[in-house]
Design a protein around this motif. Structure first.
Motif, mmCIF file in Angstrom:
data_model
loop_
_atom_site.group_PDB
_atom_site.id
_atom_site.type_symbol
_atom_site.label_atom_id
_atom_site.label_comp_id
_atom_site.label_asym_id
_atom_site.label_seq_id
_atom_site.Cartn_x
_atom_site.Cartn_y
_atom_site.Cartn_z
ATOM 1 N N GLU A 97 6.141 21.910 -3.115
ATOM 2 C CA GLU A 97 4.724 22.177 -2.914
ATOM 3 C C GLU A 97 4.220 22.977 -4.105
ATOM 4 N N ALA A 117 4.535 17.383 -1.833
ATOM 5 C CA ALA A 117 3.220 17.346 -1.208
ATOM 6 C C ALA A 117 2.219 16.794 -2.213
ATOM 7 N N LEU A 178 4.793 17.490 4.156
ATOM 8 C CA LEU A 178 6.112 17.648 3.545
ATOM 9 C C LEU A 178 7.148 18.208 4.515
#
Length: 249
Positions: A97, A117, A178
């Motif tokens: 992320e 992500a 995610l």
């Protein structure tokens, strides 16, 4: 700092230094191989996830500690950690992320698979500092994305989005949720044959490195013959039940 937990057969290593977007200090680079050694010795661990805390993966090496981190290529702390991660015998997944820059990309590239992500950003930035990117990391990057894309990233030090990272082959998947995807995928991995996964990793890595592919395959076939994996897999298929594969490293 680095945190490690094991649950459901999955080891999760979290890079946790959110005040610096999870930049890796010299001590953190040193700690990662030790954590991996502990996970390798744990027979319950089926796979390892590397992730970051606070909405970012890793902003790279701590610039304030470059003198300690950036040595010659064989003793470069990030190279030692990268090699330990790449050599880990079971499946490894980077769950990304936010920011994944410099040494963050180096760590992600050393994992077997990379899921991100949609809002993640990627860059390899030694050209901003006048640093020669480590040879081992460069070789791994070229193997993932090819020479032209590797040069683009390293020449420019620009950040790219997750869709572009997927397009050039750095990522395996870009997903809207995610954590849910990682949980689902690792559960799938834990249900499969670890012998098959470890053999696949070893043989594919040999193919990529131009190593002794046939020799490695022969050793794994011999391991398979005495493992009971095939017998259990076939029995479970015929009995229409989930297999309970017996092999551990």
């Amino acid at each position: 700092m680095l945190h490690c937990k094991v649950a459901g057969g999955i080891g999760t290593i979290t890079i946790d230094r959110p005040g610096k977007r999870n930049a890796m200090s010299a001590d953190m680079w040193r700690e990662l191989p030790r954590i991996l050694d502990g996970l390798a010795a744990d027979a319950s661990v089926r796979a390892v996830v590397l992730t970051g805390a606070g909405g970012n993966f890793c902003a790279g090496a701590d610039i304030g500690e470059l003198d300690a981190i950036h040595r010659d290529d064989d003793t470069h702390l990030s190279t030692v950690a990268e090699r330990a991660l790449a050599a880990f015998g079971k499946p490894t997944i980077a769950a990304i992320e936010g920011v994944c820059v410099g040494g963050g990309c180096q760590l992600a590239a050393a994992c077997d698979l990379r899921f991100a992500a949609a809002g993640a950003r990627f860059g390899i930035t030694p050209a901003r500092l006048g640093i020669v990117y480590p040879a081992a990391a460069t070789e791994r990057l070229v193997g993932l994305v090819g020479p032209a894309a590797a040069k683009h990233l390293l020449f420019s030090a620009e950040l790219i989005g997750a869709d572009d990272a997927l397009r050039i082959g750095f990522l395996n998947e870009v997903v809207p949720d995610l954590p849910a995807r990682i949980a689902d995928f690792t559960a799938t991995l834990a249900s499969r044959s670890l012998l098959t996964q470890c053999a696949t990793k070893d043989i594919v890595d040999a193919v990529a490195a131009g190593g002794d592919v046939r020799g490695r395959a022969a050793r794994w076939l011999a391991e398979m013959d005495g493992s009971g994996e095939l017998r259990e897999g076939v029995a479970a298929f015929l009995e229409r039940r989930a297999p309970e594969f017996p092999w551990t490293p």
